[in-house]
Design a protein around this motif. Sequence first.
Motif, PDB file in Angstrom:
ATOM      1  N   ARG A 247       0.823  -1.209   0.000  1.00  0.00           N
ATOM      2  CA  ARG A 247       0.000   0.000   0.000  1.00  0.00           C
ATOM      3  C   ARG A 247       0.860   1.265   0.000  1.00  0.00           C
ATOM      4  N   THR A 248       2.048   1.179   0.599  1.00  0.00           N
ATOM      5  CA  THR A 248       2.934   2.335   0.618  1.00  0.00           C
ATOM      6  C   THR A 248       3.421   2.712  -0.773  1.00  0.00           C
ATOM      7  N   GLU A 249       3.388   1.742  -1.714  1.00  0.00           N
ATOM      8  CA  GLU A 249       3.831   2.016  -3.079  1.00  0.00           C
ATOM      9  C   GLU A 249       2.666   2.355  -3.990  1.00  0.00           C
ATOM     10  N   ARG A 250       1.454   2.307  -3.462  1.00  0.00           N
ATOM     11  CA  ARG A 250       0.277   2.716  -4.235  1.00  0.00           C
ATOM     12  C   ARG A 250      -0.116   4.116  -3.769  1.00  0.00           C
ATOM     13  N   GLY A 251       0.677   5.087  -4.160  1.00  0.00           N
ATOM     14  CA  GLY A 251       0.452   6.451  -3.723  1.00  0.00           C
ATOM     15  C   GLY A 251      -0.726   7.093  -4.419  1.00  0.00           C
TER      16      GLY A 251
ATOM     17  N   SER B  27       8.761   1.796 -10.111  1.00  0.00           N
ATOM     18  CA  SER B  27      10.221   1.735 -10.064  1.00  0.00           C
ATOM     19  C   SER B  27      10.693   1.713  -8.620  1.00  0.00           C
ATOM     20  N   ARG B  28      11.858   1.108  -8.412  1.00  0.00           N
ATOM     21  CA  ARG B  28      12.474   1.028  -7.087  1.00  0.00           C
ATOM     22  C   ARG B  28      13.976   1.159  -7.218  1.00  0.00           C
ATOM     23  N   PRO B  29      14.645   1.630  -6.188  1.00  0.00           N
ATOM     24  CA  PRO B  29      16.107   1.559  -6.184  1.00  0.00           C
ATOM     25  C   PRO B  29      16.555   0.100  -6.148  1.00  0.00           C
ATOM     26  N   VAL B  30      17.670  -0.178  -6.778  1.00  0.00           N
ATOM     27  CA  VAL B  30      18.218  -1.534  -6.733  1.00  0.00           C
ATOM     28  C   VAL B  30      18.505  -1.913  -5.287  1.00  0.00           C
ATOM     29  N   GLY B  31      18.181  -3.164  -4.938  1.00  0.00           N
ATOM     30  CA  GLY B  31      18.386  -3.625  -3.567  1.00  0.00           C
ATOM     31  C   GLY B  31      17.121  -3.610  -2.760  1.00  0.00           C
ATOM     32  N   ILE B  32      16.001  -3.153  -3.418  1.00  0.00           N
ATOM     33  CA  ILE B  32      14.719  -3.140  -2.724  1.00  0.00           C
ATOM     34  C   ILE B  32      13.799  -4.123  -3.407  1.00  0.00           C
ATOM     35  N   SER B  33      13.222  -4.996  -2.648  1.00  0.00           N
ATOM     36  CA  SER B  33      12.275  -5.986  -3.189  1.00  0.00           C
ATOM     37  C   SER B  33      11.156  -6.155  -2.179  1.00  0.00           C
ATOM     38  N   GLY B  34       9.944  -5.748  -2.620  1.00  0.00           N
ATOM     39  CA  GLY B  34       8.800  -5.844  -1.715  1.00  0.00           C
ATOM     40  C   GLY B  34       8.952  -4.956  -0.522  1.00  0.00           C
TER      41      GLY B  34
END
Length: 396
Positions: A339-343, A383-390
């Motif tokens: 939910r934090t990524e569904r802005g 999109s996410r910074p590399v090293g971030i998954s879920g």
Amino acid sequence: MNRPGLVVILAFVAALAGRFTLTRIGLDVPILNDVRVPLYLVLLLCLMLESHRLGPRSAAGTYCVLPILGLFGYQLLSVTWAPSHAVTGPMSGDIAATAFLVGVYAAMARWDRDHVTHVTLCCFHAAAWVYLLAASTGRGHAPGGRWAALGGGPNVFVRVMILGVITSIYLYLRSGDRLRWLVPIPGFLFGAIASGSRGGMVALAVTIGVALLAVRPRPRWNRLARPAGLLLVLSVFLAVTAGPTIADFVQSRFVEATVGQGYTSDRDVLFAWALRLFWQHPLIGTGLNGFHAIADLGEGERYVHNLPLSVAAEGGFVGLTLLGLAWFMLWHAYIRAPRTERGLAARTAAYGGIFIGATCLFSGDYFDARLMWILLVLAAVRSRPVGISGGRPLPA
């Protein structure tokens, strides 16, 4: 990381321009006459030049793009079994153009989804203002007094107006409840009604229903009092001052023709023909543009004006399956995100895509669905910074 700038605006112009040709402004330039050719070439060049700035980013949800491209690929393949007298060139170009735009927006979403979505929504808001002001001058109106502008028909106009409403609410919420962003909503709704698009108004009702079921947490009534009061006052003022100019039109279009006479703009005939062709060719359909070639209902009725029925008639059960899979995977990619990524921007894009998708049940062809695919891709791909998954750092 560098954020995409002008390339997003260029992509928006390319997407909104549609099939705009230079002949509309009195010019005739071979090849370049279709503005999609130079716009897409410049857009592709800009993306290539900016690709080195992508930075250390990964992307989630990009798998949802594959079924969409699979659907487009299947539709292009269906040219091989289309009727021999079917004119497939223009429609093939439209599908290829839609696939190109979807790929561009998926790439930009991987670059910086939130920024790209915000800029795109702001562009839609600005476009709504331009369309409304252009139509209010009385130029570009369709026969019968239906409002339209800048060479687009009333069904294009209503889409821009309602997207203006949606983006007004987005900007209001993003600004911390600054009421000035709500001021244009009555004007946009006035333009939507003046377009005479009954399908557009039904699509708006569908979108509102989905939003009421999905919004969490529930808004508090004391927070809604001020914006609701402002909108009520502005709506009454607009109805008193400008309402009489379209009162007769609304009466004849929405009340007498629709309710009294049951006028459907021949949608019932088109839908019946599409179903008939589907039952006659249930597996792979008639092939691209087979509806127009076989039904032969005249130049004014070249397509079904309903996306699922059009896919059913020309792509059969296989096409319908691919369409359903594309919608399902978009939904899956969206809800799978934390939910934090569904802005706010992603949610607004989702509602905008739902609205355009609902209008595709009443008007338009394959290319007219491009804004639906673009907005839903912006809602689903992130999109996410590399090293971030879920949302959690990857182990070293």
